[in-house]
Design a protein around this motif. Sequence first.
Motif, PDB file in Angstrom:
ATOM      1  N   ALA A 280       0.829  -1.213   0.000  1.00  0.00           N
ATOM      2  CA  ALA A 280       0.000   0.000   0.000  1.00  0.00           C
ATOM      3  C   ALA A 280       0.860   1.258   0.000  1.00  0.00           C
ATOM      4  O   ALA A 280       0.622   2.196  -0.772  1.00  0.00           O
ATOM      5  CB  ALA A 280      -0.932  -0.006   1.212  1.00  0.00           C
ATOM      6  N   ASP A 283       2.725   1.474  -3.306  1.00  0.00           N
ATOM      7  CA  ASP A 283       1.863   1.468  -4.485  1.00  0.00           C
ATOM      8  C   ASP A 283       2.309   0.420  -5.507  1.00  0.00           C
ATOM      9  O   ASP A 283       2.445   0.705  -6.701  1.00  0.00           O
ATOM     10  CB  ASP A 283       1.856   2.871  -5.115  1.00  0.00           C
ATOM     11  CG  ASP A 283       0.743   3.064  -6.138  1.00  0.00           C
ATOM     12  OD1 ASP A 283      -0.299   2.406  -6.014  1.00  0.00           O
ATOM     13  OD2 ASP A 283       0.935   3.884  -7.057  1.00  0.00           O
ATOM     14  N   GLY A 294       3.187   7.969  -1.024  1.00  0.00           N
ATOM     15  CA  GLY A 294       2.677   7.065   0.000  1.00  0.00           C
ATOM     16  C   GLY A 294       3.432   7.196   1.311  1.00  0.00           C
ATOM     17  O   GLY A 294       2.829   7.235   2.397  1.00  0.00           O
ATOM     18  N   LEU A 317      -0.468  10.339  -4.946  1.00  0.00           N
ATOM     19  CA  LEU A 317      -1.102   9.069  -4.627  1.00  0.00           C
ATOM     20  C   LEU A 317      -1.865   8.557  -5.849  1.00  0.00           C
ATOM     21  O   LEU A 317      -2.509   9.330  -6.561  1.00  0.00           O
ATOM     22  CB  LEU A 317      -2.071   9.220  -3.457  1.00  0.00           C
ATOM     23  CG  LEU A 317      -1.486   9.538  -2.071  1.00  0.00           C
ATOM     24  CD1 LEU A 317      -2.617   9.668  -1.061  1.00  0.00           C
ATOM     25  CD2 LEU A 317      -0.483   8.484  -1.623  1.00  0.00           C
ATOM     26  N   GLN A 321      -5.095   4.353  -3.674  1.00  0.00           N
ATOM     27  CA  GLN A 321      -3.983   4.162  -2.733  1.00  0.00           C
ATOM     28  C   GLN A 321      -4.329   4.649  -1.334  1.00  0.00           C
ATOM     29  O   GLN A 321      -3.961   4.015  -0.338  1.00  0.00           O
ATOM     30  CB  GLN A 321      -2.721   4.859  -3.238  1.00  0.00           C
ATOM     31  CG  GLN A 321      -1.472   4.517  -2.432  1.00  0.00           C
ATOM     32  CD  GLN A 321      -0.217   5.173  -2.980  1.00  0.00           C
ATOM     33  OE1 GLN A 321      -0.250   5.889  -3.990  1.00  0.00           O
ATOM     34  NE2 GLN A 321       0.906   4.938  -2.309  1.00  0.00           N
ATOM     35  N   GLU A 324      -6.210   2.023   0.404  1.00  0.00           N
ATOM     36  CA  GLU A 324      -5.325   0.937   0.813  1.00  0.00           C
ATOM     37  C   GLU A 324      -4.529   1.324   2.068  1.00  0.00           C
ATOM     38  O   GLU A 324      -4.297   0.495   2.957  1.00  0.00           O
ATOM     39  CB  GLU A 324      -4.363   0.576  -0.322  1.00  0.00           C
ATOM     40  CG  GLU A 324      -4.921  -0.386  -1.326  1.00  0.00           C
ATOM     41  CD  GLU A 324      -5.177  -1.754  -0.714  1.00  0.00           C
ATOM     42  OE1 GLU A 324      -4.221  -2.511  -0.493  1.00  0.00           O
ATOM     43  OE2 GLU A 324      -6.355  -2.062  -0.423  1.00  0.00           O
TER      44      GLU A 324
END
Length: 351
Positions: A280, A283, A294, A317, A321, A324
Motif C-alpha cells: 500500500a 503502491d 505514500g 497518490l 492508494q 489501501e
Amino acid sequence: MLGEAVKKKLLEGTVIPAHPLALTQDRQLDEAGQRALTRYYIDAGVGGIAVGVHTTQFEIRDPEFDLFEKVLTIAIEETKRANVGDDFIKVAGICGPIEQAVREASFCKEIGYELGLLSMGGLHHLTEEELLERAENVAGIIPLFGFYLQPAVGGRIFSYDFWERFAAIPNVYAIKIAPFDRYCSIDVVRAVCHSPRNEEIALYTGNDDNIMNDLLTTFKFEIGDRVVEKNIVGGLLGHWSVWTKKVVESFEEIKEARKQAMIPGDLLTLGQQITDANAAIFDSRNSFKGSIAGINEILARQGLLRGNWCLADHEVLSPGQAEELNRIYSSYPHLHDDEFVKGNLAKWFTK
C-alpha cells in the motif's frame, strides 16, 4: 577510508531509514519539517540515515529547485545538534554521470558524510564496464555503499560478474540489495561471498517486499573446499522512514532471533504483514508510481509532514492508494508508532 566505529556498526547491521523531503503546499522546502524528520529518526533509535536518495526525491538536484546541498547540510547539522555517537552512519545519495557523481561525492565527503550510496539509475546507455569505472572514480573520493535498484523505478539488471568486480573495489564497504527479485538478490550475496573482501562488505536489504526474510536468512555457498556463510545484516529502506520506532524494536527482535537455532513463526507472520503494508505504501499495484507520496502520506497523517506533496507534479497518490493506506492502518496497529510521534512532535518542531 571508513572510520572504525562506523565500519563496526555497518558490519554488525543497523536500521538506516531513507530520509524523505519536507515541503510546503507550494513545493518549497519546509525547513522546520525537514529538521523534525531527522530528529524523529535519531530519537527513534536508528543507527544512521540516508539523505539525497530516491525517497528524498532525485529532483532536489534539478536547477529549478536547487535543494541538494541545502537538504544534505540540514541533516548533518541535526546529527551534530543531537550529538550522535561516532558510530552513527551518515549516508549520502550520489547519482548521475561520472562528472556529477564525483562532484556530489566531494561535497558530501566535505560536509561529513561517511558513505556514498551510488545509484546506477538513469544510466542505461553505459556499459557495465563504464559503470564500474564510474564507481572506482567515486570510491576514490568517498567510501561506497553499492546499490542494486529495481527496474520498475529506474534500475536495471546486472550480471553476476558485475557484482563480483564491484565487490573487488577497495573502498566498497556495503551494498544495498533492492532489485525486488530473489534471483538477482542471491547474485549479489554469492558475488560478495566469492570476493576476497567478503568480510569487509556489509549487505543491507532494500527489498521492501521481503524485509524480514532477507534479515533472517543465512546464505551459504561452497567456495573451493569450504562453505562461506553470509547474512544481510541490516536495512537501508524507504519503508523504514515511516513507523520507525516500531522498526527499531522489530530489528532488535530479529537480532535476537538470529542467535536461535529456529526462527520464531511470529516473526515470519510479521514479515508478511510488513510486506502487505508496503504494498500500500509503495503502491506496488501501480508500478510504484505513488511510492514517495505514500511515504509522505503516512508521515503527514502523523503530523511530521504538512502534506504528501512532492517536487514533481506527477508524484501523487494513485487512485485507490489512500483507501489501501486506510486498510493497512486499521489492520496492523502494532506496526504504528503514532503514540511515540504524538508525544514528541512539539519537541521536534522546536527551533
